[in-house]
Design an enzyme around this catalytic site. Sequence first.
Site, PDB file in Angstrom:
ATOM      1  CG  HIS A 148      -0.263   0.306   2.502  1.00 31.00           C
ATOM      2  ND1 HIS A 148       0.281  -0.677   3.276  1.00 31.00           N
ATOM      3  CD2 HIS A 148      -0.012   1.468   3.155  1.00 31.00           C
ATOM      4  CE1 HIS A 148       0.819  -0.142   4.350  1.00 31.00           C
ATOM      5  NE2 HIS A 148       0.674   1.157   4.307  1.00 31.00           N
TER       6      HIS A 148
HETATM    7  C1  UD1 Z   1      -2.184   5.776   5.275  1.00 27.08           C
HETATM    8  C2  UD1 Z   1      -0.952   6.361   5.934  1.00 27.08           C
HETATM    9  C3  UD1 Z   1       0.152   5.313   5.950  1.00 27.08           C
HETATM   10  C4  UD1 Z   1      -0.322   4.025   6.594  1.00 27.08           C
HETATM   11  C5  UD1 Z   1      -1.609   3.554   5.920  1.00 27.08           C
HETATM   12  C6  UD1 Z   1      -2.158   2.367   6.658  1.00 27.08           C
HETATM   13  C7  UD1 Z   1      -0.535   8.763   5.618  1.00 27.08           C
HETATM   14  C8  UD1 Z   1       0.246   9.765   4.875  1.00 27.08           C
HETATM   15  N1  UD1 Z   1      -0.442   7.500   5.190  1.00 27.08           N
HETATM   16  O1  UD1 Z   1      -1.856   5.481   3.925  1.00 27.08           O
HETATM   17  O2  UD1 Z   1       1.263   5.808   6.701  1.00 27.08           O
HETATM   18  O3  UD1 Z   1       0.681   3.047   6.428  1.00 27.08           O
HETATM   19  O4  UD1 Z   1      -2.575   4.606   5.961  1.00 27.08           O
HETATM   20  O5  UD1 Z   1      -3.045   1.639   5.887  1.00 27.08           O
HETATM   21  O6  UD1 Z   1      -1.203   9.106   6.551  1.00 27.08           O
HETATM   22  N2  UD1 Z   1      -9.020   4.694   0.645  1.00 27.08           N
HETATM   23  C9  UD1 Z   1     -10.273   4.123   0.522  1.00 27.08           C
HETATM   24  N3  UD1 Z   1     -10.940   3.810   1.669  1.00 27.08           N
HETATM   25  C10 UD1 Z   1     -10.458   4.041   2.902  1.00 27.08           C
HETATM   26  C11 UD1 Z   1      -9.196   4.622   3.017  1.00 27.08           C
HETATM   27  C12 UD1 Z   1      -8.483   4.948   1.891  1.00 27.08           C
HETATM   28  O7  UD1 Z   1     -10.768   3.901  -0.578  1.00 27.08           O
HETATM   29  O8  UD1 Z   1     -11.144   3.699   3.908  1.00 27.08           O
HETATM   30  C13 UD1 Z   1      -8.270   5.001  -0.588  1.00 27.08           C
HETATM   31  C14 UD1 Z   1      -8.574   6.388  -1.138  1.00 27.08           C
HETATM   32  O9  UD1 Z   1      -8.552   6.311  -2.533  1.00 27.08           O
HETATM   33  C15 UD1 Z   1      -7.386   7.200  -0.652  1.00 27.08           C
HETATM   34  C16 UD1 Z   1      -6.261   6.176  -0.669  1.00 27.08           C
HETATM   35  O10 UD1 Z   1      -6.884   4.954  -0.296  1.00 27.08           O
HETATM   36  O11 UD1 Z   1      -7.122   8.310  -1.478  1.00 27.08           O
HETATM   37  C17 UD1 Z   1      -5.135   6.493   0.290  1.00 27.08           C
HETATM   38  O12 UD1 Z   1      -5.618   6.685   1.620  1.00 27.08           O
HETATM   39  P1  UD1 Z   1      -4.793   7.570   2.671  1.00 27.08           P
HETATM   40  O13 UD1 Z   1      -5.425   7.483   3.997  1.00 27.08           O
HETATM   41  O14 UD1 Z   1      -4.542   8.923   2.109  1.00 27.08           O
HETATM   42  O15 UD1 Z   1      -3.381   6.889   2.692  1.00 27.08           O
HETATM   43  P2  UD1 Z   1      -2.979   5.368   2.851  1.00 27.08           P
HETATM   44  O16 UD1 Z   1      -2.290   4.950   1.599  1.00 27.08           O
HETATM   45  O17 UD1 Z   1      -4.130   4.572   3.313  1.00 27.08           O
HETATM   46  N1  UDP Z   2      -4.133  -5.537   8.691  1.00 33.91           N
HETATM   47  C1  UDP Z   2      -5.442  -6.021   8.780  1.00 33.91           C
HETATM   48  N2  UDP Z   2      -6.059  -6.404   7.630  1.00 33.91           N
HETATM   49  C2  UDP Z   2      -5.468  -6.352   6.396  1.00 33.91           C
HETATM   50  C3  UDP Z   2      -4.138  -5.850   6.336  1.00 33.91           C
HETATM   51  C4  UDP Z   2      -3.505  -5.444   7.494  1.00 33.91           C
HETATM   52  O1  UDP Z   2      -6.005  -6.107   9.870  1.00 33.91           O
HETATM   53  O2  UDP Z   2      -6.100  -6.722   5.410  1.00 33.91           O
HETATM   54  C5  UDP Z   2      -3.462  -5.108   9.932  1.00 33.91           C
HETATM   55  C6  UDP Z   2      -2.137  -5.770  10.194  1.00 33.91           C
HETATM   56  O3  UDP Z   2      -2.317  -6.999  10.869  1.00 33.91           O
HETATM   57  C7  UDP Z   2      -1.420  -4.727  11.030  1.00 33.91           C
HETATM   58  C8  UDP Z   2      -1.942  -3.420  10.489  1.00 33.91           C
HETATM   59  O4  UDP Z   2      -3.150  -3.731   9.795  1.00 33.91           O
HETATM   60  O5  UDP Z   2      -1.787  -4.828  12.392  1.00 33.91           O
HETATM   61  C9  UDP Z   2      -0.960  -2.812   9.538  1.00 33.91           C
HETATM   62  O6  UDP Z   2      -1.571  -1.749   8.868  1.00 33.91           O
HETATM   63  P1  UDP Z   2      -1.129  -1.255   7.436  1.00 33.91           P
HETATM   64  O7  UDP Z   2      -0.360  -2.290   6.736  1.00 33.91           O
HETATM   65  O8  UDP Z   2      -2.353  -0.724   6.777  1.00 33.91           O
HETATM   66  O9  UDP Z   2      -0.239   0.031   7.771  1.00 33.91           O
HETATM   67  P2  UDP Z   2       1.244   0.254   8.308  1.00 33.91           P
HETATM   68  O10 UDP Z   2       1.526  -0.651   9.431  1.00 33.91           O
HETATM   69  O11 UDP Z   2       2.167   0.072   7.141  1.00 33.91           O
HETATM   70  O12 UDP Z   2       1.240   1.704   8.697  1.00 33.91           O
END
Ligand code: UD1
Ligand code: UDP
Length: 375
Positions: free
Chosen positions: A215
């Site tokens: 991601h």
């Molecule tokens: C965010 C965090 C990242 C973390 C990740 C965990 C920042 C800068 N990034 O990244 O550090 O590792 O969360 O998962 O804060 N979207 C959906 N539904 C949702 C959420 C997101 O469709 O419920 C899609 C949207 O198109 C959105 C994109 O995902 O634009 C990115 O979401 P965003 O929260 O901006 O960043 P993440 O890549 O999720």
């Molecule tokens: N996780 C989850 N379901 C998924 C993928 C990840 O519950 O389909 C959990 C995972 O076990 C961990 C956390 O989400 O506890 C990690 O989050 P993510 O990878 O979104 O973000 P990051 O840790 O890189 O910020």
Amino acid sequence: MKLTTIIGARPQIIKASALSRAIRNSFSDKLEEVIIHTGQHYDQNMSEVFFTELDIPRPRYNLAVGSGKHGKQTALMTERLEEVFEAEKPDAVVVYGDTNSTLAAAIAASKMLIPIVHIEAGLRSFNKSMPEEINRILCDHVSTLLFSPTQTGYDNLVKEGFSQQLSSKATADSPNIYHCGDIMYDNTLFFEKKAELSACKFTFCKPPYALCTIHRDSNTDNKARMQSIFEAILQISRFCQIILPLHPRTKKMMPQMLSQKLLTELQDNSNIKIIEPVSFLDMIYLEKHSSLILTDSGGVQKEAYFLKRPSVILRSETEWQEIVQQGNAFVCDADRDLICQRADAFLANPPSDYPPLFGDGKAGDFICQTILDTL
Ligand code: UD1
Ligand code: UDP
């Protein structure tokens, strides 16, 4: 003492469950917790599922900021958090990790002179093209209590000028730093057994399988990197089933970033199971029963280690140096051949030694007690 806990992204909701549990079990007479959800993540399987499954108290506020560019998203959160802090008048604000929700809360709270408790402090990738690196550096430097899960994180703070001396009354100008173990480890230990109930949902998993998550924006928003990573996945699927719970960001970007030929090959491959994001218990189950984990996630790298699974890190560096130094994880970047080579090597010769690196599973209790003792 009143704490407001800020959550927004999936991993923060999961981490918050450990602290809420510690408060409920051992500190409920001294600590009141008000949870504020910024709304950064909002899909049912990125947010709601965790509240029900992990018994997390309902947020008193959901700021519903949704998705957006960094500046706008962070600004909206900051504005709305400021209003909530004015209304709630917390004694401290608890933030997790390094997302835009973390940064927004750090900006709002620090300007209002509310002490910030940063959980997962000190982690550094030394790569400022990563939005999270900016968020964590800025947050650390306005925090009052900084809890690092690893020795490396603690040492990074010392190198950045934080004093190792502990004050009995910490302030933003005289912060306290601690190496206290990882709150995510608290959760893995607590939920590991319960996660076995998920077995019935994953009868399609055929061990040995590799669990994969992707991601990071550095991967999803870069054609060459996405193409290379997914080519590696395709290649690995020839000798090992791949289970890929797909982050919504990656789902959105795959059609734009991958060639039509590769997309079709991935879709037609019965050894690659692309599924919706799963719940935390399901994820722990999938991690525990996998033979290998391929990931660019920070949390998943660590959980791989907690559950004694080798991981291939799909990034150019990691904040979790210790697991690489131990030989249980390998940084492969988006290099197709290296990813395949390492996957092959880990499957053929899985490491067996996973010495404890992340504390004793009681970080939540330590954090609560320290808040009471020093704020
Ligand atoms: C965010 C965090 C990242 C973390 C990740 C965990 C920042 C800068 N990034 O990244 O550090 O590792 O969360 O998962 O804060 N979207 C959906 N539904 C949702 C959420 C997101 O469709 O419920 C899609 C949207 O198109 C959105 C994109 O995902 O634009 C990115 O979401 P965003 O929260 O901006 O960043 P993440 O890549 O999720
Ligand atoms: N996780 C989850 N379901 C998924 C993928 C990840 O519950 O389909 C959990 C995972 O076990 C961990 C956390 O989400 O506890 C990690 O989050 P993510 O990878 O979104 O973000 P990051 O840790 O890189 O910020």
